[in-house]
Motif scaffolding. Structure first.
Motif, PDB file in Angstrom:
ATOM      1  N   GLY A   1       0.796  -1.224   0.000  1.00 34.59           N
ATOM      2  CA  GLY A   1       0.000   0.000   0.000  1.00 34.59           C
ATOM      3  C   GLY A   1       0.826   1.270   0.000  1.00 34.59           C
ATOM      4  N   ARG A   2       2.069   1.195  -0.492  1.00 31.76           N
ATOM      5  CA  ARG A   2       2.962   2.353  -0.463  1.00 31.76           C
ATOM      6  C   ARG A   2       2.822   3.203  -1.718  1.00 31.76           C
ATOM      7  NH1 ARG A   2       4.117   2.333   4.874  1.00 31.76           N
ATOM      8  NH2 ARG A   2       4.822   0.275   5.538  1.00 31.76           N
ATOM      9  N   ASP A   3       3.205   4.458  -1.583  1.00 25.36           N
ATOM     10  CA  ASP A   3       3.246   5.383  -2.709  1.00 25.36           C
ATOM     11  C   ASP A   3       4.568   5.147  -3.441  1.00 25.36           C
ATOM     12  OD1 ASP A   3       2.946   7.436  -4.482  1.00 25.36           O
ATOM     13  OD2 ASP A   3       3.075   9.056  -3.013  1.00 25.36           O
ATOM     14  N   VAL A   4       4.506   4.561  -4.629  1.00 21.16           N
ATOM     15  CA  VAL A   4       5.717   4.168  -5.349  1.00 21.16           C
ATOM     16  C   VAL A   4       5.620   4.617  -6.796  1.00 21.16           C
ATOM     17  CG1 VAL A   4       4.717   1.866  -5.756  1.00 21.16           C
ATOM     18  CG2 VAL A   4       7.190   2.213  -6.025  1.00 21.16           C
ATOM     19  N   HIS A   5       6.764   5.043  -7.343  1.00 20.85           N
ATOM     20  CA  HIS A   5       6.813   5.498  -8.732  1.00 20.85           C
ATOM     21  C   HIS A   5       8.019   4.863  -9.419  1.00 20.85           C
ATOM     22  CE1 HIS A   5       3.754   8.590  -7.938  1.00 20.85           C
ATOM     23  NE2 HIS A   5       4.387   8.769  -6.787  1.00 20.85           N
ATOM     24  N   LEU A   6       7.801   4.313 -10.603  1.00 21.49           N
ATOM     25  CA  LEU A   6       8.871   3.760 -11.433  1.00 21.49           C
ATOM     26  C   LEU A   6       9.334   4.834 -12.398  1.00 21.49           C
ATOM     27  CD1 LEU A   6      10.581   1.393 -12.546  1.00 21.49           C
ATOM     28  CD2 LEU A   6       8.631   0.819 -14.024  1.00 21.49           C
ATOM     29  N   ILE A   7      10.634   5.120 -12.384  1.00 19.83           N
ATOM     30  CA  ILE A   7      11.184   6.137 -13.280  1.00 19.83           C
ATOM     31  C   ILE A   7      12.407   5.581 -13.987  1.00 19.83           C
ATOM     32  CG2 ILE A   7      10.283   8.096 -11.978  1.00 19.83           C
ATOM     33  CD1 ILE A   7      13.016   8.438 -10.684  1.00 19.83           C
TER      34      ILE A   7
END
Length: 319
Positions: free
Chosen positions: A245-251
């Motif tokens: 449930g974490r705020d995660v972003h793939l860049i």
């Protein structure tokens, strides 16, 4: 979001280990060595590793990336990627008179050897992995008549095998421990005599990077995962955080960083998949620093000392 939001002091938690693993470093060095020895062009079947920055850098040096061997002129040099290839691809290369440089990761080569051994003893081999991934295609090619590919526990329930007492399993090296455990449990429930590989097929680097992310998740408001969208081990890091449930972003790199993601984040965790170059991490940290005062802290769960020898060179001592 206001400028004041982004100027808030932040802590960057660097998950360690991160970025290149030994197999990736070895594969890239093998392409670079051929370029130094022979000059351009050096052909590479598929992406040498799954990272756009690595591929673009090597392309600028003279590497030519192709999808299939038919695109390689007869008699040329071709490098096989770190993900491994099926025996049929090797046979095709020999028939074409190609000079092959095989950059298959030694840990993938181990799985290939296990597939051959299990098939020889008459097992039905269940390969846990994602259909269509290059590593899965290469392993499947070692024993196509004896092997089936499954991705989920639900697929295990639909398996039909010739002899329930002679079933073994292998795994794609870049999977998440959680997803593999669930599928293996389903296999054991259906086939109590299930045979397993002598050692874990999941790559040490995949496991280490997942454990490193777990070590920082509870402290982080946002997790940034650096890597390309076709990198399996990188996607597993994203999925693991999403399951929590974490705020995660793939860049893919610093240019993809959206300041809005960090507007209210006082602690930002940063990691990178095993095929992402270390300089991308530096660039992302620098980009975060441009938004306001930043303190960088490294959180290490283990020191990696694995090194893979380049063919024809003396072993590199662990470090």
């Amino acid at each position: 979001m206001t400028d004041q939001d982004n100027a808030l002091p932040r802590t960057v938690l660097l998950a360690s280990p991160r970025s290149f693993c030994a197999g990736v470093e070895r594969a890239i060095e093998m392409v670079e060595r051929e370029l130094d020895r022979r000059g351009a062009p050096v052909y590479v079947r598929k992406q040498i590793v799954h990272n756009t920055h690595v591929v673009n850098d090597l392309r600028e040096r003279g590497a030519v990336f192709v999808e299939e061997l038919a695109e390689v002129p007869n008699g040329s040099v071709v490098v096989f990627s770190a993900h491994g290839v099926a025996p049929a691809v090797h046979a095709d290369a020999r028939a074409r008179g190609l000079t092959v440089v095989d950059a298959t990761c030694p840990l993938v080569a181990k799985v290939h050897a296990e597939a051959r051994r299990f098939a020889t003893r008459g097992d039905t081999i269940v390969l846990i992995g994602h259909p269509g991934h290059e590593e899965v295609d290469g392993t499947l090619g070692e024993a196509p008549r004896a092997m089936v590919v499954v991705s989920t526990a639900a697929e295990v329930e639909r398996l039909e095998v010739a002899d329930a007492g002679k079933v073994s399993y292998l795994t794609q090296t870049t999977l998440g421990q959680d997803e593999v455990s669930e599928v293996v449990a389903a296999l054991r429930a259906r086939f109590p005599q299930l045979r397993e590989p002598p050692s874990d097929d999941i790559c040490y680097a995949t496991t280490n990077r997942q454990n490193a992310v777990r070590a920082v998740l509870d402290e982080a408001d946002v997790l940034l995962v650096i890597g390309s969208t076709n990198s399996s081990n990188t996607l597993r890091l994203v999925e693991m955080a999403q399951r929590e449930g974490r705020d995660v972003h793939l860049i893919d790199g610093p240019a993809d960083l959206d300041p809005a993601w960090l507007a209210h984040a006082s602690t930002v965790a940063v990691t990178a998949g095993a095929s992402a170059p270390p300089h991308l991490v530096d660039g992302v940290v620098a980009a975060i620093g441009e938004l306001g005062p930043t303190t960088v802290t490294e959180r290490s769960v283990i020191e990696e000392t694995v090194r893979f020898t380049l063919p024809g060179r003396e072993p590199t001592p662990p470090g």
